[in-house]
Scaffold this motif. Structure first.
Motif, PDB file in Angstrom:
ATOM      1  N   PRO A   4       0.818  -1.215   0.000  1.00  0.00           N
ATOM      2  CA  PRO A   4       0.000   0.000   0.000  1.00  0.00           C
ATOM      3  C   PRO A   4       0.853   1.266   0.000  1.00  0.00           C
ATOM      4  CG  PRO A   4       0.092  -0.981   2.197  1.00  0.00           C
ATOM      5  CD  PRO A   4       0.760  -1.949   1.275  1.00  0.00           C
ATOM      6  N   GLN A   5       0.200   2.392  -0.248  1.00  0.00           N
ATOM      7  CA  GLN A   5       0.893   3.676  -0.317  1.00  0.00           C
ATOM      8  C   GLN A   5       1.458   4.067   1.043  1.00  0.00           C
ATOM      9  OE1 GLN A   5      -1.367   6.732  -2.216  1.00  0.00           O
ATOM     10  NE2 GLN A   5      -0.222   8.408  -1.298  1.00  0.00           N
ATOM     11  N   TYR A   6       2.652   4.671   1.035  1.00  0.00           N
ATOM     12  CA  TYR A   6       3.232   5.189   2.279  1.00  0.00           C
ATOM     13  C   TYR A   6       4.322   6.193   1.926  1.00  0.00           C
ATOM     14  CZ  TYR A   6       7.896   3.015   2.387  1.00  0.00           C
ATOM     15  OH  TYR A   6       9.201   2.693   2.145  1.00  0.00           O
ATOM     16  N   VAL A   7       4.771   6.972   2.922  1.00  0.00           N
ATOM     17  CA  VAL A   7       5.834   7.956   2.766  1.00  0.00           C
ATOM     18  C   VAL A   7       7.032   7.488   3.574  1.00  0.00           C
ATOM     19  CG1 VAL A   7       6.551  10.343   3.118  1.00  0.00           C
ATOM     20  CG2 VAL A   7       4.206   9.837   2.389  1.00  0.00           C
ATOM     21  N   ASP A   8       8.196   7.410   2.919  1.00  0.00           N
ATOM     22  CA  ASP A   8       9.422   6.989   3.596  1.00  0.00           C
ATOM     23  C   ASP A   8       9.843   8.093   4.561  1.00  0.00           C
ATOM     24  OD1 ASP A   8      12.149   6.458   4.265  1.00  0.00           O
ATOM     25  OD2 ASP A   8      12.284   5.142   2.515  1.00  0.00           O
ATOM     26  N   SER A   9       9.918   7.779   5.835  1.00  0.00           N
ATOM     27  CA  SER A   9      10.225   8.784   6.855  1.00  0.00           C
ATOM     28  C   SER A   9      11.652   9.287   6.744  1.00  0.00           C
ATOM     29  CB  SER A   9       9.992   8.191   8.255  1.00  0.00           C
ATOM     30  OG  SER A   9      10.804   7.039   8.453  1.00  0.00           O
ATOM     31  N   ARG A  10      12.531   8.514   6.142  1.00  0.00           N
ATOM     32  CA  ARG A  10      13.931   8.932   6.043  1.00  0.00           C
ATOM     33  C   ARG A  10      14.176   9.865   4.873  1.00  0.00           C
ATOM     34  NH1 ARG A  10      17.948   3.944   6.345  1.00  0.00           N
ATOM     35  NH2 ARG A  10      16.884   3.492   4.381  1.00  0.00           N
ATOM     36  N   THR A  11      13.512   9.598   3.747  1.00  0.00           N
ATOM     37  CA  THR A  11      13.769  10.380   2.536  1.00  0.00           C
ATOM     38  C   THR A  11      12.639  11.334   2.172  1.00  0.00           C
ATOM     39  OG1 THR A  11      12.808   8.690   1.099  1.00  0.00           O
ATOM     40  CG2 THR A  11      15.152   8.477   1.644  1.00  0.00           C
ATOM     41  N   GLY A  12      11.439  11.108   2.742  1.00  0.00           N
ATOM     42  CA  GLY A  12      10.287  11.918   2.374  1.00  0.00           C
ATOM     43  C   GLY A  12       9.676  11.531   1.044  1.00  0.00           C
ATOM     44  N   ILE A  13      10.177  10.465   0.416  1.00  0.00           N
ATOM     45  CA  ILE A  13       9.652  10.017  -0.872  1.00  0.00           C
ATOM     46  C   ILE A  13       8.342   9.276  -0.650  1.00  0.00           C
ATOM     47  CG2 ILE A  13      10.062   8.533  -2.877  1.00  0.00           C
ATOM     48  CD1 ILE A  13      13.036   9.030  -2.517  1.00  0.00           C
ATOM     49  N   ALA A  14       7.324   9.642  -1.446  1.00  0.00           N
ATOM     50  CA  ALA A  14       6.022   8.978  -1.364  1.00  0.00           C
ATOM     51  C   ALA A  14       6.004   7.787  -2.311  1.00  0.00           C
ATOM     52  CB  ALA A  14       4.912   9.955  -1.711  1.00  0.00           C
ATOM     53  N   TYR A  15       5.587   6.636  -1.819  1.00  0.00           N
ATOM     54  CA  TYR A  15       5.482   5.425  -2.618  1.00  0.00           C
ATOM     55  C   TYR A  15       4.019   5.043  -2.759  1.00  0.00           C
ATOM     56  CZ  TYR A  15      10.524   4.781  -2.181  1.00  0.00           C
ATOM     57  OH  TYR A  15      11.880   4.949  -2.270  1.00  0.00           O
ATOM     58  N   VAL A  16       3.641   4.622  -3.965  1.00  0.00           N
ATOM     59  CA  VAL A  16       2.271   4.208  -4.231  1.00  0.00           C
ATOM     60  C   VAL A  16       2.274   2.757  -4.670  1.00  0.00           C
ATOM     61  CG1 VAL A  16       1.565   6.534  -4.870  1.00  0.00           C
ATOM     62  CG2 VAL A  16       2.369   4.969  -6.640  1.00  0.00           C
ATOM     63  N   SER A  17       1.106   2.151  -4.666  1.00  0.00           N
ATOM     64  CA  SER A  17       0.982   0.771  -5.117  1.00  0.00           C
ATOM     65  C   SER A  17       1.312   0.680  -6.604  1.00  0.00           C
ATOM     66  CB  SER A  17      -0.442   0.265  -4.863  1.00  0.00           C
ATOM     67  OG  SER A  17      -0.656  -0.967  -5.507  1.00  0.00           O
ATOM     68  N   ASP A  18       1.870  -0.449  -7.010  1.00  0.00           N
ATOM     69  CA  ASP A  18       2.231  -0.635  -8.420  1.00  0.00           C
ATOM     70  C   ASP A  18       1.076  -1.181  -9.251  1.00  0.00           C
ATOM     71  OD1 ASP A  18       2.006  -3.236  -7.569  1.00  0.00           O
ATOM     72  OD2 ASP A  18       3.994  -3.877  -8.207  1.00  0.00           O
ATOM     73  N   ALA A  19      -0.108  -1.286  -8.656  1.00  0.00           N
ATOM     74  CA  ALA A  19      -1.235  -1.921  -9.340  1.00  0.00           C
ATOM     75  C   ALA A  19      -1.599  -1.223 -10.651  1.00  0.00           C
ATOM     76  CB  ALA A  19      -2.451  -1.973  -8.420  1.00  0.00           C
ATOM     77  N   GLY A  20      -1.416   0.075 -10.759  1.00  0.00           N
ATOM     78  CA  GLY A  20      -1.783   0.794 -11.968  1.00  0.00           C
ATOM     79  C   GLY A  20      -0.716   0.788 -13.038  1.00  0.00           C
ATOM     80  N   PHE A  21       0.392   0.110 -12.787  1.00  0.00           N
ATOM     81  CA  PHE A  21       1.512   0.149 -13.723  1.00  0.00           C
ATOM     82  C   PHE A  21       1.821  -1.204 -14.347  1.00  0.00           C
ATOM     83  CE2 PHE A  21       1.987   3.399 -10.478  1.00  0.00           C
ATOM     84  CZ  PHE A  21       2.198   4.546 -11.236  1.00  0.00           C
ATOM     85  N   ILE A  22       1.172  -2.249 -13.866  1.00  0.00           N
ATOM     86  CA  ILE A  22       1.415  -3.584 -14.388  1.00  0.00           C
ATOM     87  C   ILE A  22       0.188  -4.440 -14.098  1.00  0.00           C
ATOM     88  CG2 ILE A  22       2.492  -4.482 -12.273  1.00  0.00           C
ATOM     89  CD1 ILE A  22       4.522  -5.945 -14.141  1.00  0.00           C
ATOM     90  N   ASP A  23      -0.134  -5.365 -15.008  1.00  0.00           N
ATOM     91  CA  ASP A  23      -1.291  -6.239 -14.782  1.00  0.00           C
ATOM     92  C   ASP A  23      -0.878  -7.706 -14.764  1.00  0.00           C
ATOM     93  OD1 ASP A  23      -0.687  -6.637 -17.424  1.00  0.00           O
ATOM     94  OD2 ASP A  23      -2.663  -6.115 -18.203  1.00  0.00           O
ATOM     95  N   ALA A  24       0.367  -7.963 -14.415  1.00  0.00           N
ATOM     96  CA  ALA A  24       0.876  -9.328 -14.332  1.00  0.00           C
ATOM     97  C   ALA A  24       1.520  -9.538 -12.969  1.00  0.00           C
ATOM     98  CB  ALA A  24       1.890  -9.593 -15.445  1.00  0.00           C
ATOM     99  N   GLY A  25       1.784 -10.783 -12.651  1.00  0.00           N
ATOM    100  CA  GLY A  25       2.463 -11.096 -11.410  1.00  0.00           C
ATOM    101  C   GLY A  25       1.537 -11.200 -10.221  1.00  0.00           C
ATOM    102  N   LEU A  26       2.097 -11.634  -9.097  1.00  0.00           N
ATOM    103  CA  LEU A  26       1.360 -11.820  -7.850  1.00  0.00           C
ATOM    104  C   LEU A  26       2.093 -11.109  -6.727  1.00  0.00           C
ATOM    105  CD1 LEU A  26       0.700 -15.659  -8.240  1.00  0.00           C
ATOM    106  CD2 LEU A  26      -0.928 -13.821  -8.694  1.00  0.00           C
TER     107      LEU A  26
END
Length: 539
Positions: A4-26
């Motif tokens: 799930p989405q979260y913000v790295d407390s060390r770098t301040g970089i926001a990360y989002v789920s990869d679900a919208g960027f690929i439709d393969a894999g588990l």
């Protein structure tokens, strides 16, 4: 990242789920207890790819020609409880990037690349090479300026960043370090305001070698950037020679006060490499360095598919949810070209799509206009699908002009307009092929003889040719064609197309067996009400 989405407390970089960027894999969770202690949340989930030779992320809304930094991170953590350390390849678009060789279950591996995006999207692909299941923990993308920063291949001296084989005392400055106006490297002041000197003596040696997980070859090239700035306003001389692998890069070099200087070099070979800073005999101060960057240089040997062709195929893939192996670039590399495609490859241009076979692919809905954007298409097979709607006019025209072989059984209707000659116009030579040189005569009319034929996709047709003795001329021909193009009724045969090729005039109808109308009605009697119903429906 797979979680799930979260913000790295060390770098301040926001990360989002990869679900919208690929439709393969588990997606699978990773037990933090199986990872090194300093790893952050983005390593607690991963996406793995048990099927498919190539699986790709598509990153969109980029600036064509823009330079981007991409970082891919991997933390195995024995997520599958098999303790089978995988090895797989990583591709930046169609070009090889690195071999990911997981040699320690708990270690995090990170790979960075700086490259120009060839379009408004780019793709990062994981390729199965038969040595375990590919996976990924996180994927970072940032617009890049020529600058030193923080990362696994960057060393910021004067802090505890980086992994180097010696320890030094840092020098710090409260003043801002500027960049030269003609420099291509925008070194940030926060990095350049600290530096390192040798703890004792007048020589500093820095060595590095490729990690075992990087799978480098003997011909590997590195791009090395060394950053210097004098941080103390002193009267004494700081002067030293800079060498890389015992080859002199700069002689008698003196850093400028609070002004960044960058020295660069290309280094080749897979073994250990070293940078040496040696004070000259005239120097009263020790050598000094602020930062260093090391990048592997990878050639771009492959060309991506023509942009419009690629966009068209990606649109078709998404609209009809085509699975197959439709991941990444449609035509390149050749070994991963999409199933059902034929591509042309030339040394002076990008690959182009020349044939597309989507027969029996379970396609449902209207034909998308994207098919018409494949401008070099020579063969298109859409047969045995549940498609409806008109064929894109440019494809239809190419088919009529015999530049495109089009199969569309159980497929869409031919679009019609008030002028039949903008729909399906045949050439006389095509009629010769359709009728097998007018071999089967099935009737005659006041216009002329009627022949049986078959279109290239197998559809039976009736071809009515104007005879030389016909009393009907061009006026009557155009009148009949225009009238039939407007009339549609289940009790009337439909006009498919026409031919006006020099002295040849003809009309092509759908074929209905059972003889002519007189044969069908012979011996039948109709009530007046039935006749009026039939006539009213036709009118």
């Amino acid at each position: 990242m797979a979680g799930p989405q979260y913000v790295d407390s060390r770098t301040g970089i926001a990360y989002v789920s990869d679900a919208g960027f690929i439709d393969a894999g588990l997606v699978h969770t990773v037990d933090p207890g199986n990872l090194q202690l300093d790893l952050v949340v983005r390593f607690f989930n991963l996406r793995y790819f048990p099927s498919g030779a190539r699986n790709c992320y598509t990153l969109r809304s980029l600036t064509p020609g823009g330079k981007y930094l991409v970082r891919a991170a991997f933390g195995y953590g024995d997520y599958d409880k098999l303790n089978r350390l995988p090895t797989f390849d990583l591709y930046f678009g169609v070009n090889f990037w690195a071999t990911v060789n997981i040699v320690n279950s708990s270690t995090a591996y990170s790979f960075e690349i700086i490259a120009v995006s060839p379009a408004d999207f780019l793709q990062i692909c994981l390729v199965n090479i038969g040595s375990g299941t590919p996976f990924i923990s996180a994927l970072d993308l940032s617009f890049f300026r020529d600058t030193v920063g923080f990362g696994f291949n960057r060393y910021h001296f004067g802090t505890d960043y980086g992994h180097i084989s010696w320890t030094d005392v840092s020098n710090k400055s409260d003043g801002a370090v500027q960049n030269s106006p003609n420099s291509n490297y925008d070194a940030p002041s926060v990095v350049m305001r600290s530096a390192s000197t040798p703890l004792n003596g007048s020589r500093m040696d820095i060595s590095w070698s490729a990690d075992a997980s990087m799978g480098v070859g003997v011909d590997t090239k590195y791009f090395l950037a060394l950053y210097f700035a004098e941080l103390v306003a002193v009267q004494d001389l700081r002067q030293f020679d800079v060498s890389v692998d015992n080859r002199q890069l700069a002689s008698g070099f003196s850093p400028n006060y609070l002004l960044a200087t960058v020295l660069t070099e290309i280094v080749q070979g897979s073994g250990e490499h070293s940078v040496s800073l040696l004070a000259t005999s005239n120097s009263t101060l020790q050598p000094l360095i602020s930062a260093m960057e090391i990048f592997m240089v990878w050639p771009r040997n492959e060309s991506t598919t023509s942009y419009l062709d690629a966009i068209a195929m990606m649109t078709i893939q998404m609209k009809f949810a085509v699975k197959r192996n439709w991941m990444g670039d449609p035509c390149a590399p050749i070994s991963f070209a999409w199933d059902g495609l034929n591509c042309s490859y030339t040394p002076d241009g990008p690959p182009r799509i020349t044939a597309l076979n989507l027969s029996s692919s379970g396609l449902v809905g209207e034909i998308d206009a994207s098919f018409g954007q494949l401008t070099l298409l020579q063969r298109l097979d859409l047969s045995s699908n549940d498609l409806s709607g008109p064929i894109p006019m440019n494809l239809l025209q190419k088919s009529q002009d015999r530049f495109l072989t089009l199969r569309k059984k159980k497929s869409p209707e031919v679009p019609r307009s008030a002028n039949p000659f903008t729909n399906w116009r045949f050439k006389y030579k095509e009629l010769e092929l359709i009728t097998n040189n007018f071999n089967t005569l099935i009737g005659r009319s006041g216009f002329g003889p009627v022949y049986f034929g078959r279109l290239e996709n197998g559809t039976p047709v009736a071809v009515k040719m104007r005879s030389e003795t016909s009393s009907q001329g061009n006026t009557e021909f155009f009148a009949e064609a225009q009238h039939l193009a407007r009339v549609h009724h289940r009790n009337l045969v439909s006009l498919i197309g026409c031919c006006k090729d020099k002295k040849h005039l003809s009309l092509v109808y759908e074929y209905m067996d059972g003889g002519n109308l007189q044969d069908r009605l012979g011996g039948h009697k109709f009530r007046i009400s039935q006749a009026m119903t039939i006539g009213g429906g036709i009118s």
